[in-house]
Design an enzyme around this catalytic site. Structure first.
Site, mmCIF file in Angstrom:
data_model
loop_
_atom_site.group_PDB
_atom_site.id
_atom_site.type_symbol
_atom_site.label_atom_id
_atom_site.label_comp_id
_atom_site.label_asym_id
_atom_site.label_seq_id
_atom_site.Cartn_x
_atom_site.Cartn_y
_atom_site.Cartn_z
ATOM 1 N N ALA A 1 0.810 -1.221 0.000
ATOM 2 C CA ALA A 1 0.000 0.000 0.000
ATOM 3 C C ALA A 1 0.840 1.266 0.000
ATOM 4 O O ALA A 1 0.337 2.346 -0.284
ATOM 5 C CB ALA A 1 -0.922 0.006 1.217
ATOM 6 N N ARG B 1 10.981 7.229 -1.897
ATOM 7 C CA ARG B 1 12.352 7.337 -2.397
ATOM 8 C C ARG B 1 12.508 6.972 -3.879
ATOM 9 O O ARG B 1 13.559 7.206 -4.471
ATOM 10 C CB ARG B 1 13.290 6.456 -1.543
ATOM 11 C CG ARG B 1 13.663 7.119 -0.235
ATOM 12 C CD ARG B 1 14.404 6.162 0.677
ATOM 13 N NE ARG B 1 13.500 5.222 1.331
ATOM 14 C CZ ARG B 1 13.908 4.144 2.008
ATOM 15 N NH1 ARG B 1 15.188 3.881 2.108
ATOM 16 N NH2 ARG B 1 13.030 3.352 2.577
ATOM 17 N N THR C 1 2.554 -0.454 9.302
ATOM 18 C CA THR C 1 2.509 -1.847 8.837
ATOM 19 C C THR C 1 1.475 -2.692 9.588
ATOM 20 O O THR C 1 0.860 -3.577 9.002
ATOM 21 C CB THR C 1 3.912 -2.484 8.930
ATOM 22 O OG1 THR C 1 4.505 -2.130 10.184
ATOM 23 C CG2 THR C 1 4.811 -1.992 7.812
ATOM 24 N N LYS D 1 4.721 -6.280 -41.614
ATOM 25 C CA LYS D 1 3.620 -6.039 -40.675
ATOM 26 C C LYS D 1 2.431 -6.834 -41.172
ATOM 27 O O LYS D 1 2.065 -6.705 -42.341
ATOM 28 C CB LYS D 1 3.269 -4.548 -40.621
ATOM 29 C CG LYS D 1 2.265 -4.225 -39.546
ATOM 30 C CD LYS D 1 1.215 -3.228 -39.983
ATOM 31 C CE LYS D 1 0.219 -3.820 -40.958
ATOM 32 N NZ LYS D 1 -0.874 -2.924 -41.342
ATOM 33 N N ASN E 1 0.126 -0.509 -48.980
ATOM 34 C CA ASN E 1 -1.068 -1.092 -48.365
ATOM 35 C C ASN E 1 -2.059 -0.042 -47.881
ATOM 36 O O ASN E 1 -3.184 -0.364 -47.568
ATOM 37 C CB ASN E 1 -0.673 -2.010 -47.203
ATOM 38 C CG ASN E 1 0.111 -1.279 -46.133
ATOM 39 O OD1 ASN E 1 0.829 -0.327 -46.425
ATOM 40 N ND2 ASN E 1 -0.036 -1.710 -44.892
#
Ligand code: UD1
Ligand code: MG
Length: 487
Positions: free
Chosen positions: A15, A20, A88, A357, A392
């Site tokens: 959570a 940092r 915690t 592709k 294309n």
């Protein structure tokens, strides 16, 4: 895999924000080995047979939940939301509802420990059997920032003191809390209800449970390797954890018969599969759901993402493959680019500076140089010459090109789709074709050549005349280098 003989549930704390990391993104979503940090402890708990496994999310809860659920499809995973990160102990309590009436042992892990192994986890879970609480500890040369393990005169863990609450003598202790615990549900919920926040950080500390367990039936400390239990708190630790994971991946692959020429210059996501006798040159990156067959060679700098390669495929250096399949013994590169939806057939060749592709190449088809094949089907044995382009896209829609088996497309041809070149047909080099070509035909679609014999000599003579005369007359129409008229 060691499976727990008794029922087991797990809580993974994920959570926190991860200040940092200096990131817009929640810490546990940062990736190593192509997976979010919290994926690792969740998977380790699942591997041990924990069910359910509850992830406590809070910071960016929705994004974290979505990413973790997607990364572990079908797992017995539940999510609990800790709205405010009050510590915690508070985080573990947030998981209580998700665990319902479960009353067996619960293992608690941190979401930021990707290097923890299943063996170490099993060890901590196993050690709880004789005590009220088992906690993982490690000895660190620099214990700064961690909770210290204070032992009683008999040498058993008496309590954990956080860095910010510790006196000088306590700070000198080099045995620290690794943040991995196992306790019975009954003890856990009872003890957590008694935890207060009268400490330096005004937080509800999970570590207060150690003293309570010590008074109840005893707390047992389980030494674990520091490399495994150290959390990821900043970008440097993230990179370091990534390296360790890669080293492990490389060792595993090499044990499975893969040659990795330089494991220090190899990047491979979790879950990538590689067959035996495949040789991997330096700086190869294998991402996503990539599968590589046996006996392949992956050239230096190749980057494969969600690619499936059959056996004996050769990928020459600096080739990029995305979401494509390549059948046995095909040869790619150097410098080929296969974009999503490319299906390269057995023994087909895709050469340098060729882009595909949604292109399907049949067995033994070749496109060796400087070509674009988009939305194209190329039949078995067809040869696509250098510089061929399938047009294309008309600015609005994509259109297909079909090249039949054994067809020969001359170099520098432009095939304006939709178009079909029949089996065995020939297209003359330099053609621009807008109409289909029947099987066996020859199509020419290029400007007719004009050759003017003696033109250079005439031009030189003209120049000399011009130099001689003060004012030279203009060249005759059609005789200048750009004035060529078809004759
Ligand atoms: C914690 C331990 C410390 C131990 C260290 C090991 C406590 C009070 N201290 O300190 O003894 O040495 O881990 O790494 O437990 N979290 C939440 N909600 C919260 C607070 C934290 O989910 O309200 C999560 C964090 O996302 C993280 C984990 O819990 O995954 C640990 O939290 P963190 O703030 O990193 O604790 P530390 O100060 O490192
Ligand atoms: Mg921490």
């Amino acid at each position: 895999m060691t499976r727990s003989p008794t029922p087991l549930a797990a809580i993974v704390l994920a959570a926190g924000k991860g200040t940092r990391m200096k990131s817009q993104k929640a810490k546990v979503l940062h990736e190593v080995g192509g997976r979010p940090l919290a994926w690792f402890p969740l998977l380790r708990a699942l591997e041990l047979g924990a069910n359910p496994v509850v992830a406590v999310v809070g910071h960016q809860a929705e994004a974290v939940e979505a990413a973790l659920a997607a990364a572990l499809p079908g797992a017995p995973l539940r999510f609990a939301v800790q709205r405010e990160q009050l510590g915690t102990a508070h985080a573990v309590l947030a998981a209580r509802e998700a665990l319902g009436a479960y009353d067996g042992p619960i293992v608690i892990l941190s979401g930021d420990t990707p290097l923890l192994t299943a063996e170490t986890l099993a060890h901590v879970v196993g050690a709880r059997a004789g005590a009220t609480l088992a906690l993982a500890t490690m000895k660190l040369a620099n214990p700064h920032g961690y909770g210290r393990i204070v032992r009683d005169p008999a040498g058993n863990p008496a309590r954990v003191v956080e860095e910010k609450d510790a006196n000088e003598a306590e700070r000198a202790i080099d045995e620290v809390n690794a943040g991995l615990y196992c306790a019975e549900a009954a003890f856990l919920w009872d003890a957590l209800s008694k935890v207060g926040s009268a400490n330096a950080q005004a937080e509800f500390y999970l570590t207060d449970l150690v003293a309570m367990a010590a008074r109840a039936g005893g707390a047992v400390a389980v030494p674990v390797p520091p490399e495994e239990a150290s959390g990821v708190n900043d970008r440097e630790e993230l990179a370091r954890a990534g390296r360790v994971l890669l080293r492990r991946r490389a060792s595993e692959l090499m044990r499975g018969g893969v040659t990795i020429e330089d494991p220090e210059r190899f990047d491979c996501d979790e879950g990538v599969e590689i067959g035996a006798d495949t040789v991997i040159e330096p700086n190869v990156r294998l991402k996503g759901r990539t599968r590589v067959g046996a006996g392949c060679r992956l050239g230096a700098g190749a980057i494969l993402t969600d690619a499936t390669l059959g056996d004996g495929v050769t990928v020459k250096p600096y080739t990029v493959v995305d979401e494509s399949t390549v059948a046995a013994r095909a040869i790619l590169g150097p410098f080929s680019r296969l974009r999503p939806g490319s299906e390269i057939g057995e023994e087909a060749h895709v050469g340098n500076f060729v882009e595909t592709k949604k292109a399907r190449l049949g067995k033994g088809a070749k496109a060796n140089h400087l070509t674009y094949l988009g939305d194209a089907t190329v039949g078995a044995g067809a040869n696509v010459g250098a510089g061929t382009i399938t047009c294309n896209y008309d600015g609005e829609k994509k259109h297909p090109t079909v090249i039949g088996e054994g067809a020969f497309i001359g170099s520098d041809s432009i095939l304006v789709a939709p178009i079909e070149i029949g089996a065995g047909a020939y297209v003359a080099a330099g053609s621009t074709l807008t109409d289909s070509v029947p099987p066996g035909a020859l199509a020419l679609g290029r400007a007719k050549q004009v050759t003017k014999e003696g033109w250079v000599a005439r031009r030189q003579a003209e120049k000399q005349n011009k130099g001689a005369a003060e004012a030279a007359p203009p060249p005759a129409p059609g005789e200048g280098p750009r004035g060529g008229r078809a004759s």
